[in-house]
Design a protein around this motif. Structure first.
Motif, PDB file in Angstrom:
ATOM      1  N   UNK A 197       5.942   3.101  -8.590  1.00 55.16           N
ATOM      2  CA  UNK A 197       4.561   2.842  -8.988  1.00 55.16           C
ATOM      3  C   UNK A 197       4.238   1.356  -8.833  1.00 55.16           C
ATOM      4  N   UNK A 198       5.173   0.520  -9.193  1.00 59.11           N
ATOM      5  CA  UNK A 198       4.967  -0.926  -9.047  1.00 59.11           C
ATOM      6  C   UNK A 198       4.803  -1.294  -7.576  1.00 59.11           C
ATOM      7  N   UNK A 199       5.649  -0.712  -6.732  1.00 58.56           N
ATOM      8  CA  UNK A 199       5.570  -0.982  -5.290  1.00 58.56           C
ATOM      9  C   UNK A 199       4.208  -0.556  -4.747  1.00 58.56           C
ATOM     10  N   UNK A 200       3.770   0.640  -5.119  1.00 66.66           N
ATOM     11  CA  UNK A 200       2.478   1.139  -4.656  1.00 66.66           C
ATOM     12  C   UNK A 200       1.351   0.235  -5.126  1.00 66.66           C
ATOM     13  N   UNK A 201       1.385  -0.145  -6.409  1.00 69.36           N
ATOM     14  CA  UNK A 201       0.332  -0.989  -6.974  1.00 69.36           C
ATOM     15  C   UNK A 201       0.258  -2.328  -6.242  1.00 69.36           C
ATOM     16  N   UNK A 202       1.395  -2.940  -5.965  1.00 70.14           N
ATOM     17  CA  UNK A 202       1.413  -4.241  -5.293  1.00 70.14           C
ATOM     18  C   UNK A 202       0.927  -4.122  -3.849  1.00 70.14           C
ATOM     19  N   UNK A 203       1.283  -3.028  -3.182  1.00 65.63           N
ATOM     20  CA  UNK A 203       0.785  -2.824  -1.822  1.00 65.63           C
ATOM     21  C   UNK A 203      -0.729  -2.619  -1.823  1.00 65.63           C
ATOM     22  N   UNK A 204      -1.227  -1.896  -2.819  1.00 69.77           N
ATOM     23  CA  UNK A 204      -2.657  -1.608  -2.894  1.00 69.77           C
ATOM     24  C   UNK A 204      -3.453  -2.884  -3.143  1.00 69.77           C
ATOM     25  N   UNK A 205      -3.119  -3.617  -4.195  1.00 69.11           N
ATOM     26  CA  UNK A 205      -3.897  -4.815  -4.528  1.00 69.11           C
ATOM     27  C   UNK A 205      -3.671  -5.929  -3.512  1.00 69.11           C
ATOM     28  N   UNK A 206      -2.533  -5.886  -2.831  1.00 66.64           N
ATOM     29  CA  UNK A 206      -2.259  -6.887  -1.809  1.00 66.64           C
ATOM     30  C   UNK A 206      -2.816  -6.533  -0.449  1.00 66.64           C
ATOM     31  N   UNK A 207      -3.477  -5.368  -0.375  1.00 70.20           N
ATOM     32  CA  UNK A 207      -4.082  -4.906   0.878  1.00 70.20           C
ATOM     33  C   UNK A 207      -3.042  -4.807   2.000  1.00 70.20           C
ATOM     34  N   UNK A 208      -1.836  -4.395   1.662  1.00 67.87           N
ATOM     35  CA  UNK A 208      -0.764  -4.240   2.639  1.00 67.87           C
ATOM     36  C   UNK A 208      -0.764  -2.793   3.139  1.00 67.87           C
ATOM     37  N   UNK A 209      -1.702  -2.540   4.008  1.00 65.12           N
ATOM     38  CA  UNK A 209      -1.962  -1.162   4.446  1.00 65.12           C
ATOM     39  C   UNK A 209      -0.777  -0.551   5.194  1.00 65.12           C
ATOM     40  N   UNK A 210      -0.201  -1.275   6.118  1.00 66.29           N
ATOM     41  CA  UNK A 210       0.915  -0.733   6.906  1.00 66.29           C
ATOM     42  C   UNK A 210       2.099  -0.388   6.011  1.00 66.29           C
ATOM     43  N   UNK A 211       2.410  -1.303   5.091  1.00 73.59           N
ATOM     44  CA  UNK A 211       3.527  -1.046   4.170  1.00 73.59           C
ATOM     45  C   UNK A 211       3.227   0.135   3.256  1.00 73.59           C
ATOM     46  N   UNK A 212       1.964   0.232   2.834  1.00 74.22           N
ATOM     47  CA  UNK A 212       1.549   1.332   1.956  1.00 74.22           C
ATOM     48  C   UNK A 212       1.699   2.673   2.660  1.00 74.22           C
ATOM     49  N   UNK A 213       1.262   2.737   3.914  1.00 73.72           N
ATOM     50  CA  UNK A 213       1.350   3.982   4.677  1.00 73.72           C
ATOM     51  C   UNK A 213       2.808   4.367   4.907  1.00 73.72           C
ATOM     52  N   UNK A 214       3.621   3.385   5.274  1.00 73.47           N
ATOM     53  CA  UNK A 214       5.049   3.655   5.510  1.00 73.47           C
ATOM     54  C   UNK A 214       5.724   4.166   4.240  1.00 73.47           C
ATOM     55  N   UNK A 215       5.386   3.556   3.116  1.00 71.66           N
ATOM     56  CA  UNK A 215       5.975   3.981   1.846  1.00 71.66           C
ATOM     57  C   UNK A 215       5.502   5.384   1.475  1.00 71.66           C
ATOM     58  N   UNK A 216       4.225   5.681   1.727  1.00 72.28           N
ATOM     59  CA  UNK A 216       3.679   7.015   1.444  1.00 72.28           C
ATOM     60  C   UNK A 216       4.400   8.079   2.259  1.00 72.28           C
ATOM     61  N   UNK A 217       4.711   7.765   3.507  1.00 76.31           N
ATOM     62  CA  UNK A 217       5.409   8.727   4.362  1.00 76.31           C
ATOM     63  C   UNK A 217       6.824   8.996   3.857  1.00 76.31           C
ATOM     64  N   UNK A 218       7.502   7.942   3.426  1.00 77.35           N
ATOM     65  CA  UNK A 218       8.851   8.103   2.869  1.00 77.35           C
ATOM     66  C   UNK A 218       8.798   8.923   1.579  1.00 77.35           C
ATOM     67  N   UNK A 219       7.821   8.623   0.730  1.00 76.68           N
ATOM     68  CA  UNK A 219       7.653   9.359  -0.521  1.00 76.68           C
ATOM     69  C   UNK A 219       7.353  10.836  -0.258  1.00 76.68           C
ATOM     70  N   UNK A 220       6.518  11.088   0.743  1.00 75.73           N
ATOM     71  CA  UNK A 220       6.168  12.471   1.066  1.00 75.73           C
ATOM     72  C   UNK A 220       7.383  13.281   1.468  1.00 75.73           C
ATOM     73  N   UNK A 221       8.249  12.688   2.286  1.00 76.11           N
ATOM     74  CA  UNK A 221       9.473  13.368   2.714  1.00 76.11           C
ATOM     75  C   UNK A 221      10.404  13.598   1.532  1.00 76.11           C
ATOM     76  N   UNK A 222      10.577  12.576   0.690  1.00 75.31           N
ATOM     77  CA  UNK A 222      11.454  12.717  -0.471  1.00 75.31           C
ATOM     78  C   UNK A 222      10.961  13.806  -1.407  1.00 75.31           C
ATOM     79  N   UNK A 223       9.647  13.824  -1.626  1.00 75.03           N
ATOM     80  CA  UNK A 223       9.075  14.821  -2.530  1.00 75.03           C
ATOM     81  C   UNK A 223       9.240  16.223  -1.954  1.00 75.03           C
ATOM     82  N   UNK A 224       9.053  16.347  -0.632  1.00 75.19           N
ATOM     83  CA  UNK A 224       9.177  17.651   0.011  1.00 75.19           C
ATOM     84  C   UNK A 224      10.623  18.131   0.034  1.00 75.19           C
ATOM     85  N   UNK A 225      11.568  17.211   0.277  1.00 70.30           N
ATOM     86  CA  UNK A 225      12.983  17.588   0.344  1.00 70.30           C
ATOM     87  C   UNK A 225      13.447  18.239  -0.947  1.00 70.30           C
ATOM     88  N   UNK A 226      12.939  17.737  -2.063  1.00 72.42           N
ATOM     89  CA  UNK A 226      13.398  18.230  -3.362  1.00 72.42           C
ATOM     90  C   UNK A 226      12.414  19.220  -3.983  1.00 72.42           C
TER      91      UNK A 226
END
Length: 272
Positions: A48-77
């Motif tokens: 949550x901290x990582x997401x919040x910092x990416x959002x307020x920091x306008x780090x779009x590429x990092x945010x998207x990459x992290x979302x994709x990793x999270x999506x896979x992790x959530x789906x795997x389990x």
């Protein structure tokens, strides 16, 4: 003035407060943080901290990459999507609260305040969109792989002699399964050097016209591989449909009434 770097620094310097607000906003999800960590090795608070910092920091590429990793992790389990959705909205509400809490002493421009609020909303929406795309893509790919595995397991080619094999077909068939049969049959003919492939259709009550056309092409492919296709166990309605569609069966393809009859005939030829 409320700037994104100010909010980011506040989160960095007041991590306990950030987590405290987040847990209050999270409702029922807060009680499941430890179980999610155990089930999927996913640390919601840290993420949550990582997401919040990416959002307020306008780090779009990092945010998207992290979302994709999270999506896979959530789906795997196979974790509940409703929990993820509520958790991300809790992060959104937490950022709103921090923004409002710190804005009265720092606001120089109302426009800048709402611009940052819009950035928060857009960033959270961006994360959710890419998370769900990644989650769905992983699940779809997993289903396709599982289906391929099941289909290959349900297309058994059984050698009964040095040059004869049996392919018993059972159940409902569609074009996808027929493609699997073609792939498996042709590869096994080559691998096992099969001269005669007996295809038993006694377990097939019916086939639609499109799939039947595909099956005719499978039989033609078997012949092109230098193997003799033999059909057995045709049900009356299936035989009628083949005849009415003008399929090229029965002219230059051997058809036997039962699998046993075909085996008796072909194995007798081999041993005589």
């Amino acid at each position: 003035m409320v700037k994104e770097d100010g909010i980011a620094k506040y989160i960095q310097n007041n991590e306990e407060e950030f987590q405290s607000i987040l847990l209050k906003e999270a409702g029922d999800v807060a009680s499941k943080i430890h179980s999610i960590l155990e089930e999927g090795n996913i640390d919601l608070l840290s993420n949550a901290k990582i997401i919040a910092l990416y959002v307020v920091g306008n780090k779009r590429d990092e945010l998207i990459a992290f979302a994709e990793v999270e999506g896979i992790s959530w789906a795997k389990h196979s974790l509940t999507l409703a929990l993820k959705l509520e958790w991300i909205h809790a992060i959104r509400r937490t950022l709103w609260r921090l923004l409002r809490k710190n804005s009265p002493l720092n606001v120089d421009s109302v426009d800048e305040f709402f611009a940052l609020e819009k950035r928060i909303n857009d960033g959270i929406d961006e994360f959710l969109n890419n998370f769900f795309i990644s989650y769905s893509r992983y699940k779809d790919e997993l289903l396709i792989e599982q289906r391929k595995l099941v289909e290959h397991l349900t297309v058994p080619i059984i050698p009964v002699s040095s040059w004869i094999a049996v392919l018993p077909l059972i159940g409902k068939f569609d074009s996808y399964r027929m493609e699997t049969i073609e792939e498996k049959a042709l590869s096994e003919i080559s691998r096992l050097d099969i001269e005669t492939l007996i295809i038993d259709l006694s377990g097939i009550p019916d086939i639609d016209e499109y799939t039947l056309d595909k099956f005719e092409k499978v039989v033609s492919g078997i012949k092109l591989m230098g193997s003799e296709p033999v059909l057995t166990g045709l049900m009356p309605n299936l035989a009628h449909k083949m005849a009415s569609l003008g399929a090229n069966y029965g002219v230059d393809i051997a058809i036997k009434g039962t699998l046993q009859r075909a085996l008796n005939e072909y194995l007798f030829v081999e041993t005589s």
